[in-house]
Motif scaffolding. Sequence first.
Motif, mmCIF file in Angstrom:
data_model
loop_
_atom_site.group_PDB
_atom_site.id
_atom_site.type_symbol
_atom_site.label_atom_id
_atom_site.label_comp_id
_atom_site.label_asym_id
_atom_site.label_seq_id
_atom_site.Cartn_x
_atom_site.Cartn_y
_atom_site.Cartn_z
ATOM 1 N N HIS A 1 0.725 2.575 -7.501
ATOM 2 C CA HIS A 1 2.121 2.739 -7.884
ATOM 3 C C HIS A 1 2.638 1.394 -8.392
ATOM 4 N N TRP A 2 3.883 1.367 -8.840
ATOM 5 C CA TRP A 2 4.487 0.133 -9.318
ATOM 6 C C TRP A 2 5.984 0.188 -9.089
ATOM 7 N N HIS A 3 6.589 -0.959 -9.048
ATOM 8 C CA HIS A 3 8.039 -1.066 -8.932
ATOM 9 C C HIS A 3 8.473 -2.379 -9.557
ATOM 10 N N ARG A 4 9.734 -2.544 -9.764
ATOM 11 C CA ARG A 4 10.249 -3.746 -10.420
ATOM 12 C C ARG A 4 10.482 -4.876 -9.427
ATOM 13 N N SER A 5 10.375 -4.599 -8.155
ATOM 14 C CA SER A 5 10.621 -5.601 -7.131
ATOM 15 C C SER A 5 9.463 -6.589 -7.022
ATOM 16 N N LEU A 6 9.752 -7.748 -6.447
ATOM 17 C CA LEU A 6 8.727 -8.720 -6.077
ATOM 18 C C LEU A 6 8.295 -8.398 -4.651
ATOM 19 N N GLU A 7 6.998 -8.361 -4.401
ATOM 20 C CA GLU A 7 6.493 -7.943 -3.089
ATOM 21 C C GLU A 7 5.577 -9.013 -2.492
ATOM 22 N N LEU A 8 5.770 -9.264 -1.202
ATOM 23 C CA LEU A 8 4.921 -10.191 -0.450
ATOM 24 C C LEU A 8 4.293 -9.435 0.713
ATOM 25 N N SER A 9 2.965 -9.502 0.823
ATOM 26 C CA SER A 9 2.241 -8.845 1.912
ATOM 27 C C SER A 9 1.575 -9.907 2.785
ATOM 28 N N PHE A 10 1.761 -9.776 4.113
ATOM 29 C CA PHE A 10 1.191 -10.729 5.062
ATOM 30 C C PHE A 10 0.441 -9.963 6.143
ATOM 31 N N LEU B 1 -0.570 -12.023 0.095
ATOM 32 C CA LEU B 1 -0.764 -11.561 -1.274
ATOM 33 C C LEU B 1 0.601 -11.329 -1.916
ATOM 34 N N MET B 2 0.680 -11.625 -3.212
ATOM 35 C CA MET B 2 1.907 -11.394 -3.969
ATOM 36 C C MET B 2 1.683 -10.291 -4.994
ATOM 37 N N ILE B 3 2.661 -9.395 -5.117
ATOM 38 C CA ILE B 3 2.655 -8.380 -6.164
ATOM 39 C C ILE B 3 3.867 -8.641 -7.040
ATOM 40 N N ASN B 4 3.622 -8.967 -8.291
ATOM 41 C CA ASN B 4 4.713 -9.278 -9.208
ATOM 42 C C ASN B 4 5.405 -8.007 -9.701
ATOM 43 N N SER B 5 6.559 -8.186 -10.268
ATOM 44 C CA SER B 5 7.332 -7.075 -10.809
ATOM 45 C C SER B 5 6.493 -6.285 -11.811
ATOM 46 N N ASP B 6 6.501 -4.965 -11.680
ATOM 47 C CA ASP B 6 5.813 -4.025 -12.577
ATOM 48 C C ASP B 6 4.296 -3.981 -12.395
ATOM 49 N N GLN B 7 3.748 -4.687 -11.428
ATOM 50 C CA GLN B 7 2.298 -4.742 -11.273
ATOM 51 C C GLN B 7 1.787 -3.539 -10.474
ATOM 52 N N ILE B 8 0.792 -2.854 -11.019
ATOM 53 C CA ILE B 8 0.210 -1.695 -10.341
ATOM 54 C C ILE B 8 -0.582 -2.165 -9.129
ATOM 55 N N HIS B 9 -0.395 -1.484 -7.994
ATOM 56 C CA HIS B 9 -1.119 -1.872 -6.787
ATOM 57 C C HIS B 9 -1.312 -0.676 -5.865
ATOM 58 N N SER B 10 -2.269 -0.812 -4.942
ATOM 59 C CA SER B 10 -2.551 0.253 -3.980
ATOM 60 C C SER B 10 -3.231 -0.358 -2.762
ATOM 61 N N VAL B 11 -3.285 0.410 -1.671
ATOM 62 C CA VAL B 11 -3.949 -0.019 -0.441
ATOM 63 C C VAL B 11 -4.859 1.108 0.024
ATOM 64 N N THR B 12 -6.124 0.776 0.325
ATOM 65 C CA THR B 12 -7.089 1.781 0.763
ATOM 66 C C THR B 12 -7.816 1.296 2.007
ATOM 67 N N PHE B 13 -7.909 2.190 3.006
ATOM 68 C CA PHE B 13 -8.666 1.915 4.224
ATOM 69 C C PHE B 13 -9.794 2.941 4.354
ATOM 70 N N PRO B 14 -11.025 2.500 4.736
ATOM 71 C CA PRO B 14 -12.050 3.491 5.084
ATOM 72 C C PRO B 14 -11.557 4.356 6.232
ATOM 73 N N ARG B 15 -11.964 5.604 6.257
ATOM 74 C CA ARG B 15 -11.448 6.536 7.263
ATOM 75 C C ARG B 15 -11.659 6.039 8.688
ATOM 76 N N LYS B 16 -12.835 5.452 8.996
ATOM 77 C CA LYS B 16 -13.104 5.018 10.370
ATOM 78 C C LYS B 16 -12.188 3.868 10.786
ATOM 79 N N ASN B 17 -11.836 2.987 9.822
ATOM 80 C CA ASN B 17 -10.979 1.850 10.153
ATOM 81 C C ASN B 17 -9.563 2.270 10.466
ATOM 82 N N ARG B 18 -9.142 3.412 9.916
ATOM 83 C CA ARG B 18 -7.788 3.880 10.168
ATOM 84 C C ARG B 18 -7.598 4.220 11.644
#
Length: 289
Positions: A31-40, A64-81
Amino acid sequence: MYYHEIISADDKQLPVKIIIHQGPDTNIPRHWHRSLELSFTLQGSIDDFFIGDRHYKTKAGDLLMINSDQIHSVTFPRKNRIEEKNQALTILFPYAFCLKYIPKFNYRTFAVQPTKEMKEAREIKRLQQLLTELFQIKINRTSLSELKEISIIFEVLYWLCLRASTTSSKKIHLNSQPSSFEKLDEILSYIQDNLKTNITLASVSDHFGFSYNYFSRFFKNNMGIDFSSYVNRSRTQEAFRSINENKFQTVKSISQKAGFSNQQSFIREFKNNYDITPGEYIKKLRRLS
């Protein structure tokens, strides 16, 4: 197909959105959004954090930084969830907030160096301390929590601008995105600049040389929301910020300044977004002052 996310500030005086992640992990599609995002990442790891055209695996302490309009996603292997207990913090700085407080925001790119390259640097440790403190404040609330949150948010933002950003002479367009995103970004900027006018689907489509029907489809297909709903939600966010800056306005004046032609429509949109009417929210802020 990537979906667009509209970011609103938290339903308080806090000008950003803070998300605490702990417990079972959930995949987040691209997904993407216009906001600036910081992940820790505080504890555990994120197996696959996709940003733009790169994949990252984080460990405790990574940012990690996600800039405005940048496509990004998060994926976890099923066992790690199930097996791994992860803790992470996300801060989303809404687009309008960034335009107001970050000089040359649309000409600026943010990136935090991997901690393994900066592990001895006092600067990165200070940022990690601030974010860890913010995480704890969100979990253990006190009467002074909001004040401390605001203090940390602006210190984090200052750190990012000073130590984790570069500026360009030209407006930033991220090469990893489809070419249609550049046109969409131009359209969204135009809408943002004209929210207080009688902006319509017809006027915007005419301004950009699109037919009415084509632009209607183009906007909804890329944003996941129709044009009128997007404009009303954006105006409501502007009104929310305006109330937080001055709680002694009338609902009528706020509605007009935000671009609503009908006060009842404004009240309905505000209630839908924040689960409280603007009048009730103003009274709440006045009681707290």
